[in-house]
Design a protein around this motif. Structure first.
Motif, PDB file in Angstrom:
ATOM      1  N   PRO A  46      64.888  -2.826  17.707  1.00 61.51           N
ATOM      2  CA  PRO A  46      64.699  -3.750  18.788  1.00 61.51           C
ATOM      3  C   PRO A  46      63.450  -4.512  18.537  1.00 61.51           C
ATOM      4  CG  PRO A  46      64.318  -1.554  19.628  1.00 61.51           C
ATOM      5  CD  PRO A  46      64.830  -1.434  18.070  1.00 61.51           C
ATOM      6  N   LYS A  47      63.241  -5.655  19.061  1.00 64.22           N
ATOM      7  CA  LYS A  47      62.129  -6.470  19.084  1.00 64.22           C
ATOM      8  C   LYS A  47      60.692  -6.089  19.704  1.00 64.22           C
ATOM      9  CE  LYS A  47      64.798 -10.696  18.555  1.00 64.22           C
ATOM     10  NZ  LYS A  47      64.965 -11.948  18.389  1.00 64.22           N
ATOM     11  N   ASP A  48      60.799  -5.154  20.585  1.00 62.58           N
ATOM     12  CA  ASP A  48      59.853  -4.492  21.497  1.00 62.58           C
ATOM     13  C   ASP A  48      59.624  -3.140  21.182  1.00 62.58           C
ATOM     14  OD1 ASP A  48      59.465  -7.072  22.646  1.00 62.58           O
ATOM     15  OD2 ASP A  48      61.040  -6.604  24.337  1.00 62.58           O
ATOM     16  N   PRO A  49      58.570  -2.699  20.511  1.00 63.15           N
ATOM     17  CA  PRO A  49      58.319  -1.206  20.291  1.00 63.15           C
ATOM     18  C   PRO A  49      57.375  -0.537  21.553  1.00 63.15           C
ATOM     19  CG  PRO A  49      56.585  -2.655  19.457  1.00 63.15           C
ATOM     20  CD  PRO A  49      57.558  -3.529  19.955  1.00 63.15           C
ATOM     21  N   ILE A  50      57.392   0.503  21.567  1.00 63.56           N
ATOM     22  CA  ILE A  50      56.911   1.356  22.816  1.00 63.56           C
ATOM     23  C   ILE A  50      55.949   2.658  22.141  1.00 63.56           C
ATOM     24  CG2 ILE A  50      58.859   2.862  23.207  1.00 63.56           C
ATOM     25  CD1 ILE A  50      58.190   2.412  26.022  1.00 63.56           C
ATOM     26  N   THR A  51      55.001   2.810  22.827  1.00 69.05           N
ATOM     27  CA  THR A  51      54.161   4.014  22.370  1.00 69.05           C
ATOM     28  C   THR A  51      54.737   5.122  23.042  1.00 69.05           C
ATOM     29  OG1 THR A  51      52.454   4.070  24.362  1.00 69.05           O
ATOM     30  CG2 THR A  51      52.176   2.729  22.012  1.00 69.05           C
ATOM     31  N   GLU A  52      54.399   6.516  22.499  1.00 76.53           N
ATOM     32  CA  GLU A  52      54.782   7.474  23.250  1.00 76.53           C
ATOM     33  C   GLU A  52      54.393   7.702  24.618  1.00 76.53           C
ATOM     34  OE1 GLU A  52      54.056  12.426  22.506  1.00 76.53           O
ATOM     35  OE2 GLU A  52      54.426  11.092  20.763  1.00 76.53           O
TER      36      GLU A  52
END
Length: 135
Positions: A46-52
């Protein structure tokens, strides 16, 4: 209820993809293999990563359960992978399920009560405030 959600103080970005999107992306590549252009890097991420940590706050805000986030020390057992930002989706394929949809489906499957929709920007603001207080 009343359980802690344990997370590492991980600020590395993760690209989460719903299993349905993963399978449809692979099927798209296999069906259209001969139409793909050589020497291009394709992605299914996906285009948007996320941190833990963002994910933990996101999940906490989505559920109606009484959950606290318990921060642990960061660990360095591997280097983050740098993705080429110029990658494109194969044959205009795109993921169809966003993070919220995927998590809501998982919670529904396990009968975990949820709020209907959350404000991801608000969750990110809460995350930033937590990060500032930890600094």
């Amino acid at each position: 209820d009343g359980q802690d959600l344990k997370v590492k103080n991980d600020l590395n970005e993760h690209y989460l993809l719903h299993q349905d999107d993963f399978v449809s992306g692979l099927q798209n590549i296999i069906r259209n293999y001969n139409d793909l252009k050589p020497n291009l890097t394709y992605t299914l991420f996906p285009k948007d990563p996320i941190t833990e940590i963002e994910l933990a706050h996101f999940m906490k805000d989505l559920t109606e359960l009484d959950v606290e986030i318990d921060y642990a020390e960061d660990y360095k057992d591997s280097e983050p992978i740098e993705l080429d930002t110029e990658t494109i989706y194969p044959n205009s394929w795109q993921p169809h399920k966003d993070l919220e949809q995927g998590i809501q489906e998982m919670f529904e499957h396990y009968d975990i009560p949820t709020h209907q929709g959350i404000d991801r920007e608000l969750a990110n603001e809460e995350f930033k405030a937590t990060q500032e207080s930890m600094a």
